[in-house]
Design a protein around this motif. Structure first.
Motif, PDB file in Angstrom:
ATOM      1  N   LEU A   9      16.442  54.719 104.180  1.00 52.68           N
ATOM      2  CA  LEU A   9      15.690  54.036 103.130  1.00 52.68           C
ATOM      3  C   LEU A   9      16.123  52.582 103.071  1.00 52.68           C
ATOM      4  N   ALA A  10      15.157  51.668 103.093  1.00 50.79           N
ATOM      5  CA  ALA A  10      15.445  50.235 103.027  1.00 50.79           C
ATOM      6  C   ALA A  10      15.129  49.699 101.640  1.00 50.79           C
ATOM      7  N   LEU A  11      16.055  48.911 101.078  1.00 49.44           N
ATOM      8  CA  LEU A  11      15.849  48.248  99.795  1.00 49.44           C
ATOM      9  C   LEU A  11      15.473  46.793 100.058  1.00 49.44           C
ATOM     10  N   VAL A  12      14.281  46.385  99.631  1.00 55.02           N
ATOM     11  CA  VAL A  12      13.847  45.002  99.825  1.00 55.02           C
ATOM     12  C   VAL A  12      13.325  44.454  98.506  1.00 55.02           C
ATOM     13  N   GLY A  13      13.298  43.139  98.408  1.00 56.76           N
ATOM     14  CA  GLY A  13      12.820  42.474  97.206  1.00 56.76           C
ATOM     15  C   GLY A  13      13.445  41.101  97.090  1.00 56.76           C
ATOM     16  N   ARG A  14      12.960  40.322  96.137  1.00 55.00           N
ATOM     17  CA  ARG A  14      13.503  38.972  95.961  1.00 55.00           C
ATOM     18  C   ARG A  14      14.889  39.046  95.315  1.00 55.00           C
ATOM     19  N   ALA A  55      20.895  64.631 102.112  1.00 50.88           N
ATOM     20  CA  ALA A  55      21.612  63.410 102.481  1.00 50.88           C
ATOM     21  C   ALA A  55      20.630  62.366 102.969  1.00 50.88           C
ATOM     22  N   TYR A  56      21.005  61.110 102.817  1.00 53.34           N
ATOM     23  CA  TYR A  56      20.162  60.009 103.276  1.00 53.34           C
ATOM     24  C   TYR A  56      21.044  58.808 103.579  1.00 53.34           C
ATOM     25  N   MET A  57      20.467  57.794 104.215  1.00 55.69           N
ATOM     26  CA  MET A  57      21.152  56.542 104.508  1.00 55.69           C
ATOM     27  C   MET A  57      20.371  55.404 103.864  1.00 55.69           C
ATOM     28  N   VAL A  58      21.077  54.455 103.260  1.00 54.71           N
ATOM     29  CA  VAL A  58      20.455  53.334 102.563  1.00 54.71           C
ATOM     30  C   VAL A  58      20.811  52.039 103.274  1.00 54.71           C
ATOM     31  N   VAL A  59      19.821  51.159 103.441  1.00 52.20           N
ATOM     32  CA  VAL A  59      20.032  49.841 104.020  1.00 52.20           C
ATOM     33  C   VAL A  59      19.686  48.807 102.955  1.00 52.20           C
ATOM     34  N   ASP A  60      20.672  48.020 102.551  1.00 52.49           N
ATOM     35  CA  ASP A  60      20.455  46.969 101.557  1.00 52.49           C
ATOM     36  C   ASP A  60      20.241  45.637 102.269  1.00 52.49           C
ATOM     37  N   THR A  61      19.429  44.780 101.683  1.00 48.77           N
ATOM     38  CA  THR A  61      19.148  43.466 102.273  1.00 48.77           C
ATOM     39  C   THR A  61      19.354  42.387 101.231  1.00 48.77           C
ATOM     40  N   GLY A  62      19.497  41.154 101.703  1.00 47.03           N
ATOM     41  CA  GLY A  62      19.570  40.024 100.797  1.00 47.03           C
ATOM     42  C   GLY A  62      18.203  39.734 100.197  1.00 47.03           C
ATOM     43  N   GLY A  63      18.180  38.911  99.144  1.00 46.25           N
ATOM     44  CA  GLY A  63      16.916  38.573  98.498  1.00 46.25           C
ATOM     45  C   GLY A  63      15.997  37.803  99.419  1.00 46.25           C
ATOM     46  N   ILE A  64      14.699  38.082  99.350  1.00 48.51           N
ATOM     47  CA  ILE A  64      13.722  37.391 100.187  1.00 48.51           C
ATOM     48  C   ILE A  64      12.583  36.877  99.322  1.00 48.51           C
ATOM     49  N   GLY A  65      11.815  35.977  99.892  1.00 49.30           N
ATOM     50  CA  GLY A  65      10.616  35.509  99.218  1.00 49.30           C
ATOM     51  C   GLY A  65      10.826  34.269  98.382  1.00 49.30           C
ATOM     52  N   GLU A  66      12.066  33.746  98.324  1.00 54.53           N
ATOM     53  CA  GLU A  66      12.330  32.544  97.555  1.00 54.53           C
ATOM     54  C   GLU A  66      13.115  31.562  98.406  1.00 54.53           C
ATOM     55  N   GLY A  67      13.141  30.302  98.004  1.00 50.51           N
ATOM     56  CA  GLY A  67      13.828  29.281  98.770  1.00 50.51           C
ATOM     57  C   GLY A  67      12.855  28.476  99.608  1.00 50.51           C
ATOM     58  N   ASP A  68      13.407  27.603 100.417  1.00 51.53           N
ATOM     59  CA  ASP A  68      12.573  26.675 101.195  1.00 51.53           C
ATOM     60  C   ASP A  68      11.715  27.386 102.215  1.00 51.53           C
ATOM     61  N   ASP A  69      12.255  28.443 102.839  1.00 54.30           N
ATOM     62  CA  ASP A  69      11.526  29.107 103.911  1.00 54.30           C
ATOM     63  C   ASP A  69      10.746  30.323 103.444  1.00 54.30           C
ATOM     64  N   GLY A  70      10.951  30.732 102.173  1.00 51.19           N
ATOM     65  CA  GLY A  70      10.242  31.896 101.675  1.00 51.19           C
ATOM     66  C   GLY A  70      10.561  33.123 102.489  1.00 51.19           C
ATOM     67  N   ILE A  71       9.557  33.969 102.673  1.00 47.04           N
ATOM     68  CA  ILE A  71       9.774  35.230 103.382  1.00 47.04           C
ATOM     69  C   ILE A  71       9.962  35.018 104.876  1.00 47.04           C
ATOM     70  N   ASP A  72       9.632  33.842 105.382  1.00 49.02           N
ATOM     71  CA  ASP A  72       9.749  33.599 106.816  1.00 49.02           C
ATOM     72  C   ASP A  72      11.120  33.079 107.221  1.00 49.02           C
ATOM     73  N   GLY A  73      12.044  32.910 106.278  1.00 52.16           N
ATOM     74  CA  GLY A  73      13.374  32.419 106.590  1.00 52.16           C
ATOM     75  C   GLY A  73      14.281  33.505 107.133  1.00 52.16           C
ATOM     76  N   PRO A  74      15.582  33.176 107.293  1.00 51.14           N
ATOM     77  CA  PRO A  74      16.543  34.161 107.831  1.00 51.14           C
ATOM     78  C   PRO A  74      16.624  35.430 106.997  1.00 51.14           C
ATOM     79  N   MET A  75      16.555  35.296 105.671  1.00 48.73           N
ATOM     80  CA  MET A  75      16.586  36.492 104.835  1.00 48.73           C
ATOM     81  C   MET A  75      15.388  37.392 105.137  1.00 48.73           C
ATOM     82  N   GLY A  76      14.222  36.771 105.361  1.00 51.48           N
ATOM     83  CA  GLY A  76      13.043  37.553 105.701  1.00 51.48           C
ATOM     84  C   GLY A  76      13.207  38.299 107.002  1.00 51.48           C
ATOM     85  N   ASP A  77      13.871  37.666 107.977  1.00 54.30           N
ATOM     86  CA  ASP A  77      14.129  38.344 109.243  1.00 54.30           C
ATOM     87  C   ASP A  77      15.007  39.578 109.032  1.00 54.30           C
ATOM     88  N   GLN A  78      16.013  39.439 108.175  1.00 55.60           N
ATOM     89  CA  GLN A  78      16.891  40.571 107.899  1.00 55.60           C
ATOM     90  C   GLN A  78      16.118  41.714 107.250  1.00 55.60           C
TER      91      GLN A  78
END
Length: 463
Positions: free
Chosen positions: A5-10, A51-74
């Protein structure tokens, strides 16, 4: 295999809080596995027996590059690895342009996406969630991650979409003994697989990162069935640049969970590294049998060999039961001996010991070395039984077991390991104290005693 399960969001919508809640940890940085970037965190969780596995990510969708920046790649990498996506939004802040950007990309995916409206505690849920229906995601859950409100109901629906993983029973399955070959890139994992099989079944090339996915190879040797799992190499963070290689990290972790015996391949010229120890941490967490194969041993002189052995002994002090074997996958030196070690480790992991035998061993160990007295009391160890296999679990029952010092617990674990002749597998010893029916009652009389006392007093007064 466990769903991912992936957790995504700003930023600041509560992803790390939910991650900690799902993995039952206090720190979002649960495991620092090699090859993972700073902005992706992996953890294991369980709801009931699922049982399950969780993948957490950094915030995306904000900043100079928005969703297309490094956070978006992650985030894209985490989503590509996942079986389902938990898209988190802030119920108090309401719908934002960043949420709409993320939702637009998630709608194009061919996998389940669950909208998670967080921070609904203290506000009207219907009002908080109303704006988010415009995102076009039909599965919506309203939770308060910090308090755990609504999380169990959400996970019940998410996990219901995945079938239960089949239980592997030793000795009855066609796969035989499942052996995962893990290690850093370019240490000789695929060469070892080919040497063990006696044929070129896996692509071998002198460039790190050739294997992109876990490869399951069933075969039979001398009447015993095996399944070798060749995994992609796990690099140190900061040296992972290709997107496709980043996807392979979770495959290696899943292979460890699916295996019964794990062989960690180490380059003798480099010794055991911090990345190797990180992989070992996941092996220990999964409770799998472990062999350490020190490869490229032929090319070392005597002094270098002694140095490597000394370093291995020092860095493997936390797992003294792990078997260390020295090989040359390229020339075949020592490779044939791995099969005997694998079978002994597998047999140890699935050993069956009758309760009367374990209890007899416990009595012998206690007679040889009594538990130390703590205060006015001494722990009493009454009987032991087998609580599970892979890894073996011995459960000891008695009284006042909480007072047992760690040194005595280690004594029992080490002596049980010796008596049972366990090799290459962890052993878990658990202690359960019996309840004292009079604990906390002091000198209080039972109801029967009170009635008897009253009859006696009445009889005396009548005389």
């Amino acid at each position: 295999m466990k769903p991912v399960l992936a957790l995504v969001g700003r930023p600041n919508v509560g992803k790390s809080t939910l991650f900690n809640r799902l993995t039952r940890t206090r720190d979002a940085l649960v495991a620092d596995y090699p090859g993972l970037t700073r902005d992706r965190k992996y953890g294991d969780g369980k709801v009931g027996e699922r049982a399950y596995m969780v993948v957490d990510t950094g915030g995306i969708g904000e900043g100079d590059d928005g969703i297309d920046g490094p956070m978006g790649d992650q985030a894209r990498q985490a989503v590509a690895e996942a079986d389902a996506v938990l898209f988190m939004v802030d119920g108090r802040a309401g719908l934002t342009a960043s949420d709409e950007l993320v939702a637009r990309e998630l709608r194009s995916l061919n996998k389940p996406v669950y909208l998670v409206v967080n921070k609904v505690d203290g506000v009207d849920e219907n009002i908080a969630a109303a704006d988010f229906y415009s995102l076009g995601l039909t599965s919506q859950h309203r939770i308060a991650a910090s308090q755990g409100r609504g999380v169990n109901a959400m996970m019940a629906e998410v996990l219901a979409a995945f079938p239960d993983a089949p239980e592997h029973s030793p000795g009855t399955e066609e796969q035989g003994i499942r052996v995962a070959i893990i290690g850093r890139p370019n240490v000789g994992k695929s060469t070892l697989v080919n040497r063990m099989l006696g044929e070129d079944r896996v692509v071998v090339f002198d460039m790190a990162g050739t294997t992109r996915d876990s490869i399951y190879i069933p075969f039979e040797r001398r009447g015993q069935r095996y399944t070798l799992i060749d995994t992609a190499g796990v690099r140190r963070r900061g040296k992972v640049h290709e997107t496709i290689e980043k996807f392979s990290v979770i495959k290696a972790m899943q292979a460890i969970d699916d295996a019964q015996v794990v062989i960690l391949v180490v380059d003798a010229r480099e010794g055991i590294t911090d990345q190797d120890l990180s992989l070992l941490g996941h092996v220990l967490q999964a409770g799998r049998s472990l062999l350490v194969a020190v490869n490229k041993w032929d090319g070392l002189d005597a002094s270098h060999r002694e140095q490597v052995k000394s370093e291995l002994a020092r860095r493997l002090e936390f797992a003294p039961w792990a078997r260390v074997h020295y090989i040359s996958a390229l020339h075949g030196t020592g490779v044939g001996d791995l099969y005997a070690l694998i079978e002994r480790a597998w047999q140890s992991a699935f050993t069956r010991i009758p309760t009367n035998k374990l209890t007899s061993m416990l009595e012998h160990l206690v007679a040889a070395n009594q538990p130390p007295q703590v205060g006015r009391h001494r722990a009493k160890l009454r009987y032991a039984h087998l609580g599970g296999t892979n890894p073996p679990r011995i459960i000891i029952h008695g009284n006042s077991l909480d007072s047992l010092p760690d040194s005595y617990r280690r004594y029992l674990e080490n002596r049980f390991r010796d008596l049972l002749k366990l090799e290459g597998t962890p052993l878990k010893v658990e202690f359960k104290s019996g309840d004292n029916p009079f604990e906390g009652k002091g000198n209080q009389l039972t109801e029967r005693q009170v009635q008897r006392k009253r009859r006696l007093i009445k009889h005396v007064k009548g005389r």
